[in-house]
Write a protein that holds these residues in place. Structure first.
Motif: not given
Length: 497
Positions: A156, A191, A195, A198, A289, A293
């Protein structure tokens, strides 16, 4: 600038070293089992690969688990067995290896904090992740969801941070970390899908392609390993989903309501849940984020009938990083009013003291199986997860160096809570002895017993060797006879467990 750079390296180095010592020390001081999967889905098959013997559960008979992580752990076992006699050496090696992997969470916390608020924010975020009891407790656990988290957070961070290196290289590497996390725990798909959306959004040419390529690369490796170790490529992915979701096998191990994870968080954090959530909410404004998440991890697992606290482990370091950002924001707001460096240092130390005290208080009552209550401290540390099945593990580990063992009986000790050959390490059969009739039938097969209840009076030839609380080792003179189809692996195969 040179002075600040050296300070950053010094602070991060101190936290990393302290975190490693803390994690390895706690793991070795308090051997325990949170859930049997940490042994029998990873360490036990690894022991079978490394040394040739191990308890085989239905997952590894039916082929719904990947051999990648057990294969890596098997290599660690072989490489570190010299650190001690019996099972002690490679258990130390495994704890060090898993603890080293867990340091990625602290590194990400520090780097993210540095980007947002400078050195003070970085230090507070990383320090909270260093001392928080759940992160310490789970760091050395060989759960796939825990190991996956050590790759998820760096993935991430790399995906959203600009100017680290070339865009495509950065996103490809981010995708690789996310792909490893997904391959280890396919349930993280909602999830990780969020990610990717996003981070990439509409820039598919510049972002989607390298990131998807990065995710696919480790998945292909896992799929290829399945092709060689099972019958089909990617078998451990699709068969796991089919058996547990479609056939409902996971429901046999317990079904919980949709809100179970929120109850478990309340049980774990008590009334401290309120300030933690408030601080995490403050931090979520800076790192949305991570907040989304964490929420997706919890909600997506809430739809599954079978729930275990470890399933939502990735959300815990995410929440702690967000809470660290929120804490640092409060400290920095106060520091703007203070011109004294001394007052700022005192404020930082005070907030770390409060977080450390909270962590110590909550670990003293950490038992998700206790009824919901809002106490601050626990009254009996042995009633926490730190001591769960510790006596069984220590007993088996002590027998791993005993050269007169020709068979082992488990009397009143369930095999799933025994530690298996991972702790026992002897290449001799294990027998589950549940009642007196089993004793009579199987007694010729073992000369050592590990039990948590008294030996039946008619078997006085067994003498007490040593006890750990209520778990004791008994020994009889003489040798053992092979009893066909009665050892633990034969019994598990017959019962389908």
């Amino acid at each position: 600038m040179n002075h600040l750079f050296k300070l950053d390296k010094l602070l991060l180095g101190i936290l990393i070293i302290f975190a490693l010592i803390l994690r390895v020390g706690i793991a070795l001081k308090f051997p325990n089992i949170f859930w049997a999967d940490e042994i029998f889905q990873t360490l036990e098959p690894a022991h079978r690969l490394a040394f040739g013997n191990g308890i085989v559960t239905w997952e590894f008979r039916d082929g719904i688990r990947s051999w990648v992580l057990p294969g890596i752990l098997a290599g660690i076992m072989r490489l570190t067995s010299w650190l001690g006699e019996g099972s002690t050496g490679y258990l130390i090696g495994i704890n060090i290896f898993l603890s080293l992997l867990s340091l990625s969470n602290i590194l990400v916390a520090y780097l993210w904090g540095k980007k947002i608020g400078g050195t003070i924010t970085a230090f507070i975020c990383a320090a909270i992740c260093t001392i928080w009891f759940e992160i310490i407790y789970f760091s050395a656990k060989a759960f796939t969801e825990v190991v996956a988290t050590h790759f998820l957070l760096p993935g991430i961070y790399l995906g959203v941070q600009n100017n680290l290196f070339k865009l495509r290289n950065r996103l490809f590497l981010s995708g690789c970390w996310l792909g490893i996390s997904l391959a280890l725990r396919i349930h993280f798909l909602p999830c990780i899908a969020f990610i990717v959306i996003y981070i990439c959004r509409r820039e598919w040419q510049h972002k989607w392609l390298p990131m998807i390529a990065g995710i696919i690369a480790p998945l292909l490796i896992f799929g290829t390993v399945d092709a060689f170790t099972w019958s089909y490529p990617f078998q451990s992915f699709w068969l796991n989903i089919w058996v547990n979701l479609v056939e409902g096998r996971s429901k046999l191990y317990g079904v919980s309501p949709w809100y179970e994870y929120f109850i478990l968080l309340l049980k774990t954090w008590s009334w401290f849940s309120i300030p933690i959530v408030i601080l995490a909410f403050l931090g979520s404004r800076r790192i949305p984020i991570l907040a989304w998440s964490a929420l997706i991890i919890i909600l997506s697992h809430s739809f599954l009938a079978h729930k275990e606290y470890r399933f939502i482990y990735p959300a815990l370091p995410m929440v702690m990083i967000l809470a660290g950002i929120g804490t640092a924001e409060l400290v920095l707001n106060l520091s703007h009013r203070w011109l004294s460096t001394r007052k700022i240092v005192i404020a930082i130390l005070l907030c770390l003291f409060l977080w450390t005290s909270t962590s110590v208080a909550l670990i003293s009552r950490f038992n998700i199986y206790n009824p919901l209550n809002f106490s601050t401290f626990g009254t009996n540390l042995e009633n926490t997860h730190l001591y769960a099945t510790t006596d069984n593990l220590l007993a088996l580990q002590s027998l791993s160096t005993e050269n007169t063992v020709c068979g082992l009986g488990l009397w009143g000790v369930n095999w799933a809570l025994s530690g298996g050959y991972t702790y026992f390490h002897q290449d001799v059969p294990i027998y589950q002895v549940e009642k007196a009739a089993d004793f009579e039938e199987l007694k010729a097969g073992f000369n050592y017993i590990i039990g948590n209840r008294s030996i039946p009076s008619q078997y006085q030839n067994y003498t007490l060797q040593k006890c750990w609380q209520e778990t004791c080792i008994y020994k009889r003179p003489g040798s053992c006879s092979q009893i066909i189809d009665s050892d633990i692996n034969s019994v598990l195969k017959k019962s389908g467990n």
